[in-house]
Design a protein around this motif. Sequence first.
Motif, PDB file in Angstrom:
ATOM      1  N   GLY A  40       0.775  -1.217   0.000  1.00  0.00           N
ATOM      2  CA  GLY A  40       0.000   0.000   0.000  1.00  0.00           C
ATOM      3  C   GLY A  40       0.817   1.283   0.000  1.00  0.00           C
ATOM      4  N   ASP A  41       2.142   1.186   0.005  1.00  0.00           N
ATOM      5  CA  ASP A  41       2.951   2.404  -0.039  1.00  0.00           C
ATOM      6  C   ASP A  41       3.763   2.417  -1.329  1.00  0.00           C
ATOM      7  N   LYS A  42       4.380   3.541  -1.581  1.00  0.00           N
ATOM      8  CA  LYS A  42       5.186   3.657  -2.792  1.00  0.00           C
ATOM      9  C   LYS A  42       6.645   3.495  -2.412  1.00  0.00           C
ATOM     10  N   GLY A  43       7.072   2.240  -2.292  1.00  0.00           N
ATOM     11  CA  GLY A  43       8.429   1.965  -1.866  1.00  0.00           C
ATOM     12  C   GLY A  43       9.352   1.778  -3.043  1.00  0.00           C
ATOM     13  N   SER A  44      10.575   1.461  -2.736  1.00  0.00           N
ATOM     14  CA  SER A  44      11.608   1.251  -3.728  1.00  0.00           C
ATOM     15  C   SER A  44      12.002  -0.213  -3.744  1.00  0.00           C
ATOM     16  N   ALA A  45      12.441  -0.705  -4.881  1.00  0.00           N
ATOM     17  CA  ALA A  45      12.893  -2.095  -4.987  1.00  0.00           C
ATOM     18  C   ALA A  45      14.133  -2.319  -4.139  1.00  0.00           C
ATOM     19  N   ASN A  46      14.816  -1.249  -3.772  1.00  0.00           N
ATOM     20  CA  ASN A  46      16.037  -1.367  -2.985  1.00  0.00           C
ATOM     21  C   ASN A  46      15.753  -1.569  -1.502  1.00  0.00           C
ATOM     22  N   GLN A  47      14.514  -1.537  -1.081  1.00  0.00           N
ATOM     23  CA  GLN A  47      14.207  -1.696   0.327  1.00  0.00           C
ATOM     24  C   GLN A  47      14.562  -3.098   0.782  1.00  0.00           C
ATOM     25  N   SER A  48      14.594  -3.310   2.091  1.00  0.00           N
ATOM     26  CA  SER A  48      15.148  -4.527   2.661  1.00  0.00           C
ATOM     27  C   SER A  48      14.329  -5.789   2.438  1.00  0.00           C
ATOM     28  N   ASP A  49      13.061  -5.712   2.099  1.00  0.00           N
ATOM     29  CA  ASP A  49      12.245  -6.912   1.942  1.00  0.00           C
ATOM     30  C   ASP A  49      12.324  -7.433   0.507  1.00  0.00           C
ATOM     31  N   PRO A  50      13.125  -8.474   0.267  1.00  0.00           N
ATOM     32  CA  PRO A  50      13.252  -9.011  -1.087  1.00  0.00           C
ATOM     33  C   PRO A  50      12.010  -9.766  -1.545  1.00  0.00           C
ATOM     34  N   ASN A  51      11.098 -10.037  -0.622  1.00  0.00           N
ATOM     35  CA  ASN A  51       9.883 -10.775  -0.965  1.00  0.00           C
ATOM     36  C   ASN A  51       8.714  -9.876  -1.325  1.00  0.00           C
ATOM     37  N   ARG A  52       8.912  -8.568  -1.306  1.00  0.00           N
ATOM     38  CA  ARG A  52       7.829  -7.634  -1.636  1.00  0.00           C
ATOM     39  C   ARG A  52       7.318  -7.922  -3.041  1.00  0.00           C
ATOM     40  N   ILE A  53       6.015  -7.894  -3.187  1.00  0.00           N
ATOM     41  CA  ILE A  53       5.381  -8.064  -4.490  1.00  0.00           C
ATOM     42  C   ILE A  53       4.769  -6.733  -4.889  1.00  0.00           C
ATOM     43  N   TYR A  54       5.185  -6.237  -6.045  1.00  0.00           N
ATOM     44  CA  TYR A  54       4.681  -4.965  -6.543  1.00  0.00           C
ATOM     45  C   TYR A  54       3.485  -5.193  -7.460  1.00  0.00           C
ATOM     46  N   GLU A  55       2.566  -4.259  -7.421  1.00  0.00           N
ATOM     47  CA  GLU A  55       1.396  -4.298  -8.295  1.00  0.00           C
ATOM     48  C   GLU A  55       1.669  -3.527  -9.589  1.00  0.00           C
ATOM     49  N   PHE A  56       2.640  -2.644  -9.546  1.00  0.00           N
ATOM     50  CA  PHE A  56       2.958  -1.782 -10.677  1.00  0.00           C
ATOM     51  C   PHE A  56       4.463  -1.592 -10.726  1.00  0.00           C
ATOM     52  N   ALA A  57       4.995  -1.468 -11.931  1.00  0.00           N
ATOM     53  CA  ALA A  57       6.432  -1.252 -12.081  1.00  0.00           C
ATOM     54  C   ALA A  57       6.667  -0.349 -13.283  1.00  0.00           C
ATOM     55  N   GLU A  58       7.813   0.318 -13.278  1.00  0.00           N
ATOM     56  CA  GLU A  58       8.161   1.146 -14.432  1.00  0.00           C
ATOM     57  C   GLU A  58       8.215   0.289 -15.690  1.00  0.00           C
ATOM     58  N   ASP A  59       8.823  -0.880 -15.572  1.00  0.00           N
ATOM     59  CA  ASP A  59       8.902  -1.848 -16.666  1.00  0.00           C
ATOM     60  C   ASP A  59       8.121  -3.080 -16.228  1.00  0.00           C
ATOM     61  N   MET A  60       6.927  -3.253 -16.791  1.00  0.00           N
ATOM     62  CA  MET A  60       6.092  -4.393 -16.427  1.00  0.00           C
ATOM     63  C   MET A  60       6.646  -5.671 -17.059  1.00  0.00           C
ATOM     64  N   PRO A  61       6.379  -6.828 -16.442  1.00  0.00           N
ATOM     65  CA  PRO A  61       6.820  -8.092 -17.034  1.00  0.00           C
ATOM     66  C   PRO A  61       6.187  -8.302 -18.402  1.00  0.00           C
ATOM     67  N   GLU A  62       6.875  -9.065 -19.247  1.00  0.00           N
ATOM     68  CA  GLU A  62       6.375  -9.361 -20.588  1.00  0.00           C
ATOM     69  C   GLU A  62       6.669 -10.811 -20.938  1.00  0.00           C
ATOM     70  N   PHE A  63       5.764 -11.394 -21.701  1.00  0.00           N
ATOM     71  CA  PHE A  63       6.027 -12.707 -22.261  1.00  0.00           C
ATOM     72  C   PHE A  63       7.197 -12.537 -23.226  1.00  0.00           C
ATOM     73  N   ILE A  64       8.213 -13.363 -23.114  1.00  0.00           N
ATOM     74  CA  ILE A  64       9.401 -13.211 -23.952  1.00  0.00           C
ATOM     75  C   ILE A  64       9.023 -13.439 -25.414  1.00  0.00           C
ATOM     76  N   GLY A  65       9.342 -12.475 -26.243  1.00  0.00           N
ATOM     77  CA  GLY A  65       8.995 -12.525 -27.653  1.00  0.00           C
ATOM     78  C   GLY A  65       7.763 -11.701 -27.980  1.00  0.00           C
ATOM     79  N   GLY A  66       7.092 -11.187 -26.968  1.00  0.00           N
ATOM     80  CA  GLY A  66       5.947 -10.314 -27.172  1.00  0.00           C
ATOM     81  C   GLY A  66       4.655 -11.046 -27.503  1.00  0.00           C
ATOM     82  N   LEU A  67       3.716 -10.303 -28.033  1.00  0.00           N
ATOM     83  CA  LEU A  67       2.370 -10.803 -28.298  1.00  0.00           C
ATOM     84  C   LEU A  67       2.362 -11.950 -29.307  1.00  0.00           C
ATOM     85  N   LYS A  68       3.161 -11.843 -30.359  1.00  0.00           N
ATOM     86  CA  LYS A  68       3.199 -12.915 -31.366  1.00  0.00           C
ATOM     87  C   LYS A  68       3.679 -14.230 -30.755  1.00  0.00           C
ATOM     88  N   ALA A  69       4.706 -14.166 -29.931  1.00  0.00           N
ATOM     89  CA  ALA A  69       5.217 -15.372 -29.278  1.00  0.00           C
ATOM     90  C   ALA A  69       4.194 -15.930 -28.300  1.00  0.00           C
TER      91      ALA A  69
END
Length: 136
Positions: free
Chosen positions: A27-56
């Motif tokens: 619920g806060d706007k934290g940084s990936a550099n914070q101490s909890d490596p298990n944090r799950i983000y709902e939004f990112a500057e670069d969202m995950p993508e299927f490798i190869g894009g939509l066609k793949a």
Amino acid sequence: MKKVFLVLLACVIAVGIQAQNKNNSNGDKGSANQSDPNRIYEFAEDMPEFIGGLKAYEKWLKKHGNHLDESGRCVVQFVVERDGSISNAKIYKSGSPTINAEALRLVNAMPKWKPGKVDGKPARIRYTLPFVYISR
């Protein structure tokens, strides 16, 4: 032909409907550099993508998807891990048991994705993906 239409429809909807919150799961706007490596983000500057894009993605769905004798829709949420693997897949919005099972099977069978990034570093990102089946 039915399978191709279903796959294309699912891809178009997946690209157009993906709903993501602009806060991380805490619920806060934290940084990936914070101490909890298990944090799950709902939004990112670069969202995950299927490798190869939509066609793949379309090609992969055609090869691995099963034809269903019913129409319907469900939405699956999962986490794209820092290494691109998929974890914690669950039904977010339910369809029929058959549709839910097939969508979860596909998500759990997916190859690694290009991971999302927060502050320029790979991060765990929650991703929402709709599946639409049309029987003909």
